[in-house]
Enzyme design. Structure first.
Site, PDB file in Angstrom:
ATOM      1  N   LYS A 171       0.743  -1.172   0.129  1.00 30.04           N
ATOM      2  CA  LYS A 171      -0.013   0.235  -0.046  1.00 30.04           C
ATOM      3  C   LYS A 171       0.854   1.146  -0.008  1.00 30.04           C
ATOM      4  O   LYS A 171       0.579   2.197  -0.831  1.00 30.04           O
ATOM      5  CB  LYS A 171      -0.942   0.011   1.192  1.00 30.04           C
ATOM      6  CG  LYS A 171      -1.725  -1.136   1.334  1.00 30.04           C
ATOM      7  CD  LYS A 171      -2.715  -1.122   2.813  1.00 30.04           C
ATOM      8  CE  LYS A 171      -2.105  -1.027   3.810  1.00 30.04           C
ATOM      9  NZ  LYS A 171      -1.332  -2.323   4.330  1.00 30.04           N
TER      10      LYS A 171
ATOM     11  N   ARG B 184      -9.869   0.139   8.612  1.00 31.39           N
ATOM     12  CA  ARG B 184      -9.274  -0.976   9.091  1.00 31.39           C
ATOM     13  C   ARG B 184     -10.259  -1.803   9.876  1.00 31.39           C
ATOM     14  O   ARG B 184      -9.754  -2.922  10.282  1.00 31.39           O
ATOM     15  CB  ARG B 184      -8.071  -0.649  10.036  1.00 31.39           C
ATOM     16  CG  ARG B 184      -6.755  -0.671   9.601  1.00 31.39           C
ATOM     17  CD  ARG B 184      -5.652  -0.244  10.524  1.00 31.39           C
ATOM     18  NE  ARG B 184      -4.496  -1.209  10.040  1.00 31.39           N
ATOM     19  CZ  ARG B 184      -3.606  -0.757   9.377  1.00 31.39           C
ATOM     20  NH1 ARG B 184      -3.587   0.552   8.857  1.00 31.39           N
ATOM     21  NH2 ARG B 184      -2.571  -1.339   9.177  1.00 31.39           N
TER      22      ARG B 184
ATOM     23  N   ARG C  27      11.730  -1.210  11.560  1.00 30.37           N
ATOM     24  CA  ARG C  27      10.272  -0.696  11.928  1.00 30.37           C
ATOM     25  C   ARG C  27       9.879  -1.510  13.369  1.00 30.37           C
ATOM     26  O   ARG C  27      10.066  -2.592  13.338  1.00 30.37           O
ATOM     27  CB  ARG C  27       9.446  -0.676  11.011  1.00 30.37           C
ATOM     28  CG  ARG C  27       8.466   0.206  11.132  1.00 30.37           C
ATOM     29  CD  ARG C  27       7.415   0.387   9.903  1.00 30.37           C
ATOM     30  NE  ARG C  27       6.094  -0.068  10.343  1.00 30.37           N
ATOM     31  CZ  ARG C  27       5.011  -0.238   9.229  1.00 30.37           C
ATOM     32  NH1 ARG C  27       5.362   0.512   8.082  1.00 30.37           N
ATOM     33  NH2 ARG C  27       3.844  -0.675   9.494  1.00 30.37           N
TER      34      ARG C  27
ATOM     35  N   ARG D  70      -0.509  -8.447  13.639  1.00 30.14           N
ATOM     36  CA  ARG D  70      -1.042  -7.556  12.284  1.00 30.14           C
ATOM     37  C   ARG D  70      -1.700  -8.437  11.440  1.00 30.14           C
ATOM     38  O   ARG D  70      -2.887  -8.017  10.893  1.00 30.14           O
ATOM     39  CB  ARG D  70       0.084  -6.824  11.691  1.00 30.14           C
ATOM     40  CG  ARG D  70       0.609  -5.614  12.686  1.00 30.14           C
ATOM     41  CD  ARG D  70       2.016  -5.249  12.463  1.00 30.14           C
ATOM     42  NE  ARG D  70       2.096  -4.624  10.933  1.00 30.14           N
ATOM     43  CZ  ARG D  70       3.268  -4.632  10.213  1.00 30.14           C
ATOM     44  NH1 ARG D  70       4.309  -4.973  10.925  1.00 30.14           N
ATOM     45  NH2 ARG D  70       3.416  -3.928   9.334  1.00 30.14           N
TER      46      ARG D  70
ATOM     47  N   ARG E 159      11.897  -5.782   5.358  1.00 27.75           N
ATOM     48  CA  ARG E 159      12.205  -4.500   5.708  1.00 27.75           C
ATOM     49  C   ARG E 159      12.593  -4.492   7.384  1.00 27.75           C
ATOM     50  O   ARG E 159      13.267  -3.530   7.495  1.00 27.75           O
ATOM     51  CB  ARG E 159      10.603  -4.084   5.693  1.00 27.75           C
ATOM     52  CG  ARG E 159      10.530  -2.619   5.982  1.00 27.75           C
ATOM     53  CD  ARG E 159       9.231  -1.891   5.794  1.00 27.75           C
ATOM     54  NE  ARG E 159       8.437  -2.376   6.591  1.00 27.75           N
ATOM     55  CZ  ARG E 159       7.052  -2.161   6.726  1.00 27.75           C
ATOM     56  NH1 ARG E 159       6.588  -1.540   5.510  1.00 27.75           N
ATOM     57  NH2 ARG E 159       5.999  -2.900   7.211  1.00 27.75           N
TER      58      ARG E 159
END
Ligand code: AP5
Length: 192
Positions: free
Chosen positions: A13, A88, A133, A144, A127
């Site tokens: 996204k 969401r 992160r 998640r 990532r």
């Protein structure tokens, strides 16, 4: 154009929104980015959100809606926007429609990027190594993905039922996925 980007964590996204911002010349509004900025700035909202985000949970609907309303009324969305990370859950989807009806800026289209779970986990692990992160740890990623399946996936149906959904394969190079989105958004030629 007023566009909502939907998809699981790691589906692309943010990556595609950054490209679409240039293509469509409208702002990219990411609730994740807004929340991370609040955490970095140490605002009261950021302090409230930090632990929830690090665990991979959802920040309260009330906090995120307030933040989003402030952003959507900043004065730069006259030509549209790309919304990434919101809605969401179904409550947020309804709240967004209500807010945008009040602002006379209804969503034109929701684009869903479909990527299988193994690939999502691989992308987020990649990532984690590069960016570190806080919510890309294996445990937070599991959470998640679970929340996505339970709370966010029904939002896809919400847009399908109101005739605003475009469902696309999110697997391929970033350029290939971008091309698919651009083609799907292009107006159908008038053959009449
Ligand atoms: P948010 O920032 O929205 O995170 P997310 O939805 O989990 O999405 P990601 O940023 O992980 O993935 P993405 O789909 O944007 O993929 P990306 O392009 O980055 O939210 C973070 C947190 O904030 C939430 O967990 C929650 O706590 C809170 N929050 C946010 N919004 C909220 C809301 N509305 N309500 C409540 N809480 C909220 O790509 C991922 C990786 O894959 C990158 O490394 C990228 O380079 C790579 N990649 C992308 N596309 C490709 C491709 N085609 N091929 C190969 N690699 C690719």
């Amino acid at each position: 154009m007023r566009l909502v980007l939907l998809g699981a964590p790691g589906s692309g996204k943010g990556t595609q929104a950054a490209r679409l911002r240039e293509h469509l010349q409208v702002p990219h509004i990411s609730t994740g980015d807004l929340l991370r900025a609040a955490v970095r700035a140490g605002t009261p909202l950021g302090l409230q959100a930090k632990a929830v985000m690090e665990s991979g949970g959802l920040v309260s609907d009330e906090i995120v809606l307030g933040m989003l309303e402030e952003r959507l009324t900043a004065g730069d969305t006259g030509n549209g926007f790309i919304l990434d990370g919101y809605p969401r859950n179904l409550a947020q989807a309804n709240a967004l429609d209500t807010l945008l009806a009040r602002l006379h800026q209804p969503v034109d289209v929701a684009v869903q990027l479909d990527v299988d779970t193994e690939l999502l986990i691989g992308r987020l692990a990649g990532r984690a190594q590069v960016e570190g992160r806080a919510d890309d740890t294996p445990e937070a990623v599991r959470n998640r993905l679970k929340i996505y399946d339970e709370a966010t996936a029904p939002v896809v149906e919400f847009y399908r039922q109101s005739g605003r959904l475009v469902h696309l394969d999110g697997v391929g190079t970033m350029d290939e996925v971008f091309q698919r989105i651009v083609e799907a958004l292009a107006p159908t030629p008038d053959l009449g």
